[in-house]
Design a protein around this motif. Sequence first.
Motif, PDB file in Angstrom:
ATOM      1  N   ALA A  71       0.833  -1.203  -0.058  1.00 14.93           N
ATOM      2  CA  ALA A  71       0.014   0.042   0.025  1.00 14.93           C
ATOM      3  C   ALA A  71       0.774   1.196  -0.150  1.00 14.93           C
ATOM      4  N   ALA A  72       1.691   1.207   0.919  1.00 16.84           N
ATOM      5  CA  ALA A  72       2.885   2.401   0.858  1.00 16.84           C
ATOM      6  C   ALA A  72       3.497   2.514  -0.394  1.00 16.84           C
ATOM      7  N   ALA A  73       3.880   1.496  -1.075  1.00 14.10           N
ATOM      8  CA  ALA A  73       4.449   1.782  -2.562  1.00 14.10           C
ATOM      9  C   ALA A  73       3.434   2.192  -3.575  1.00 14.10           C
ATOM     10  N   VAL A  75       0.677   4.003  -2.930  1.00 10.80           N
ATOM     11  CA  VAL A  75       0.439   5.543  -2.707  1.00 10.80           C
ATOM     12  C   VAL A  75       1.406   6.100  -3.148  1.00 10.80           C
ATOM     13  N   GLY A  76       2.759   6.047  -3.002  1.00  6.17           N
ATOM     14  CA  GLY A  76       3.911   6.805  -3.478  1.00  6.17           C
ATOM     15  C   GLY A  76       3.941   6.935  -4.941  1.00  6.17           C
ATOM     16  N   LEU A  77       3.691   5.661  -5.825  1.00  9.91           N
ATOM     17  CA  LEU A  77       3.862   5.735  -7.248  1.00  9.91           C
ATOM     18  C   LEU A  77       2.388   6.384  -7.771  1.00  9.91           C
ATOM     19  N   LEU A  79       0.722   8.712  -6.206  1.00  8.71           N
ATOM     20  CA  LEU A  79       0.402  10.078  -5.925  1.00  8.71           C
ATOM     21  C   LEU A  79       1.399  11.014  -7.219  1.00  8.71           C
ATOM     22  N   SER A  80       2.560  10.299  -7.390  1.00 13.48           N
ATOM     23  CA  SER A  80       3.644  10.887  -8.683  1.00 13.48           C
ATOM     24  C   SER A  80       3.005  10.713  -9.691  1.00 13.48           C
ATOM     25  N   ILE A  81       2.159   9.805 -10.106  1.00  9.64           N
ATOM     26  CA  ILE A  81       1.377   9.796 -11.357  1.00  9.64           C
ATOM     27  C   ILE A  81       0.362  10.953 -11.313  1.00  9.64           C
ATOM     28  N   ILE A  82      -0.317  10.934 -10.280  1.00 10.76           N
ATOM     29  CA  ILE A  82      -1.364  12.016 -10.095  1.00 10.76           C
ATOM     30  C   ILE A  82      -0.625  13.505 -10.360  1.00 10.76           C
ATOM     31  N   ILE A  83       0.466  13.646  -9.697  1.00 11.40           N
ATOM     32  CA  ILE A  83       1.069  15.013  -9.969  1.00 11.40           C
ATOM     33  C   ILE A  83       1.335  15.160 -11.474  1.00 11.40           C
TER      34      ILE A  83
END
Lengths: 102, 167, 346, 163
Positions: A71-73, A75-77, A79-83
Amino acid sequence: MIPLEHFLTLSGILFSLGLFGVLARRNAVLILMSIELMLNAVNINLVAFSAYLVSTEFVGQVFALFVIVVAAAEVGLALSIIIAIYRSRATSNVDEVDLMKW
Amino acid sequence: MEVKGAEGFYQGLPRNILIAKTDELFALARKSSLWPLTFGLACCAIEMIATYMAHHDLDRFGVLPWPSPRQADVMIVAGTVTKKMSRAVKLLYQQMPMPKWVIAMGNCSINGGPFASYSRVIQGVDLIVPVDIYVPGCPPRPEALMDAIMKLQDKIAQDAHRNGKAK
Amino acid sequence: MPWYVDITARVGAMLIFLILTVLALVWLERKFAGRIQMRLGPMRTGYQGLLQSLADAVKLLLKEDLRPANADRWAFQMAPFVVFVPIFLIFVTIPFSRELVIRNLDMGLFYIIAVSGLSIVGIVMAGWGSDNKYALLGAVRSAAQMISYELPLVLALLGIAMQASSLNLVTIVEQQRFLPNLFMQPLGFTLFMVAALAELHRSPFDIPVAESEVVGGPFIEYSGIRWGIFYLSEYVNLVAVAALASLVFLGGWEWPLLPPAAWFLVKTFALIMVIMWVRATLPRLRIDQLMDFAWKILLPLAFVNIFIVGLYRLYQWPTWTVSLISLAMAIVAAATVYHFPGGERR
Amino acid sequence: MTGAQFLFYALGLATVMGGLGVVLSRNVVHSALALLLSLIAVAGIYVLLYAEFLALVQVLIYGGAIVILLLFVLMLTRSGESPLVLDNPQKPVALVVSLLFMAIAIVSFFLTRWKLAQAPRGVDFSVLGGSLFQDWVLPFEVASLVLLVALMGAIIIARESPQ
């Protein structure tokens, strides 16, 4: 003692809340949050099974740990795609980012 | 302290038994911890800064400059208040929480000082905010500012005392 | 005694102790910084200004509690408590001596790390809820800084946990009866203290609350008692970090002569004085220097620290070799930072 | 009702309220804060299930890191000024589907015959750690690799100007 079914019911409610969020929300970050809810519902199930069911091992807890890692991985990925999408499209609405659908 | 609706509560009680004493006690705390807003408008600010510094050390009185108006008790208007700046000064005053006090430092903020005839200069900061203590001088010496702070402390104590007695 | 009376008494005693300690620390900091800057500090309120922080506290309690019109009611009003409660929860498992503890948890060290991370949310709530650009900027800075510096902090504590083979703070302290971990892992101690300064928003890492840049950061719109709670929690956090450092690095209460709790308090206050000394001495870093420092210097050093401790555990090296390697690494790191300060502004 | 039961229902209520806040709130930041409430309550439920270590991991990872990241990105993307942008037209369908799922899941939970142990029990933290590094060492290493790859991927994707 709390019956096992009550834990499972709680996780069922939480999972369907997450499902509703994923289906009904448009904002990508909100969808991500709903996915977190679903993962947590699954985790409650795993931990409840490891505490209540007959088995010599406690695989449920180990699995829950791995779920949290993933889940942590995720979320990180995500969120970067969303940005990245927000940079190029100035939106985080998933309905507007459907160019690949047709 | 101005509390709306508290008059009725005060009236029902004999004077001087509890309320007055607690008011004075609170005033004691308030006057020992006057936090001025960090801002300076003109040359008086230099004197004000010198007063904060090691030689004069306003920290001795519990005076600690604070950057945000929300946490400040005292506004030291140090310098010329121009018309353009007056809006900001007024806004800062309004942003401060009650109870609050104002010290007008220097001739400019008392009545315009050397710029008394200039149309773009406010002829005294008391035209826009209520002033408690005036410190004359151009600019006043640090000792004068320290004296003003002690006067303000006296004023806070006296106000609390008077509010308890006469109405 | 029923359990709830017991718990209430313990928590209440801890709360009162913390509030009194914070009042003393505020006074101490003002006097100490004053002496360093060749001033006197508070003098007028009580003997040597001893009542100064009490006066400040009473004044803050009586101030008007403002809420900006556009502020988010819910987030704005909840934020101080979301910041304070996790920091207070740290003290549940901090032992003052072997018996003097609210509840000694088996995973105490991990518990402290986990709970202390929660207060970031409160700061972000405060910054976002205030509807103020400086507050938001400060909150974002604070979150970035605290997340970045949490890694070296946790990794430095991991070295301790590896060496003690335990997360129980009482066990960790009792293992340091003869040699405090400070001499065992000077590198770990340095990393911990530097990262702790950043976690505490203390100079030279006080970028989130920098007065000259963001006017007090996330707390800018708060007045009266809510602001007081923020202030209280900053100081309680200071006490918590110093207490933790004195437990895991300085050997807590395990020294002769004085009573145990007294040794613990002496060590804690010594560390707090060092932190105040740093604050009165060093200027503030720039934000890009801050991030570079965390990710390019502290984090690799933390890994090196773990590596050294791992080798020690695996091959049963004598203690002094580990101390020497760790000390050498700390000195090399310090020299590197001294000779190659932060990069140019982009 | 015993203390544990009371605690369970209180935490369950907090979890569900938080979940409702996530999916129904009109303000994205409120959603994130409700998510935090829900996740912390789930950590409490782990404690009731004798999984203290997992509860602490939950608080550390979700409370300290994931919610903060979500808040960060919400502030960076500044999305969702009006509730119209937040919700899909397929909201009623979603409601039906999720209610249906909930009903099926709960009914099947109660109909299944579980092979229950004597009493609910936890596992010692050191035993869990030993098992993680001995029986599960390969998945563990793969998980750390996943984290590393995700970290690098996130940095590369989110970087402003790839040079």
